[in-house]
Design a protein around this motif. Structure first.
Motif: not given
Ligand SMILES: CC(C)(COP(=O)(O)OP(=O)(O)OC[C@H]1O[C@@H](n2cnc3c(N)ncnc32)[C@H](O)[C@@H]1OP(=O)(O)O)[C@@H](O)C(=O)NCCC(=O)NCCS
Length: 201
Positions: A13-16, A70-72, A78-79, A99-100
């Protein structure tokens, strides 16, 4: 630069942020087929400019402490992502959106990421209600909400919608039941409570 590990499968998990607009747009292009039927999110990012604008909107929400995004990443790609569409510190209410892209489903990525957001909102920020608005037909989304320990109440005002909420058990914001209040108070349980209709923007 900053990443929270979501497990042994190299999920993070990271900032997007705005500067990642190109990567975000490519991910949205892979995700929109799955996302569009359920939430107006990928539809806001259809080219570099609109992708950037969506990321900027969330950067502004974060600066105002009214939302976060946040992005995964899975093995560097990035998914998917998780966000606070609403983050209202005055009322103690917030709403999570998720979402994914299709290939990332079925691995527990959203369940694991949303757990991090809920812990942060409740334990660090003293939120007392976390909402999850899902169409009654969105069985995968509802399965995640249930996995997260949420309970639901169908709202007559929201057509085909089921509002699912999470709130600490009968206590004021951040009260851990042992007299400790405010940020970092621990809450062992949750109860359903009323919510509102929403989109994912
Ligand atoms: C909603 C959505 C994010 C759910 O995706 P998902 O992959 O089902 O959810 P998770 O990432 O939590 O994965 C759960 C699955 O992984 C499995 N899993 C594997 N490891 C797991 C773990 N460590 N923890 C939890 N579940 C795990 C679960 O058993 C479940 O499997 P299933 O597919 O057989 O049911 C996805 O369908 C989506 O993006 N939909 C479109 C957008 C949308 O509807 N957003 C929500 C709007 S309210």
């Amino acid at each position: 630069m900053f990443a929270i590990s979501l497990g042994d499968d190299k999920a993070e998990l990271r900032p997007l942020e705005v500067w990642q607009d190109e990567e975000f747009l490519a991910h949205m292009d892979r995700a929109r087929e799955l996302v569009d039927p359920w939430i107006p999110f990928a539809s806001f990012a259809t080219d570099r400019e609109s992708a950037r604008a969506l990321l900027r909107r969330y950067a502004e929400k974060q600066a105002a402490d009214t939302g976060r995004l946040y992005g995964i990443w899975l093995e560097g790609t990035l998914v998917g992502g998780v966000l606070f569409r609403i983050f209202d510190t005055a009322s103690g209410n917030c709403e999570i959106g998720v979402w994914l892209e299709p290939a990332a489903q079925g691995r527990g990525l959203i369940t694991r990421a949303a757990e991090r957001l809920i812990d942060w909102a409740v334990y660090e920020r003293g939120m007392h209600r976390v909402e999850w608005d899902a169409s009654a037909a969105n069985t995968r989304s509802i399965a995640v909400a249930k996995r997260l320990g949420m309970t639901s109440s169908t709202r007559a005002w929201s057509r085909h919608a089921e509002s699912t909420h999470l709130t600490p058990r009968g206590r004021p914001t951040g009260d851990d039941g042992n007299g400790q209040t405010g940020p970092k108070a621990r809450n062992p349980g949750f109860l359903p409570c009323p919510g509102r209709a929403s989109d994912a923007s």
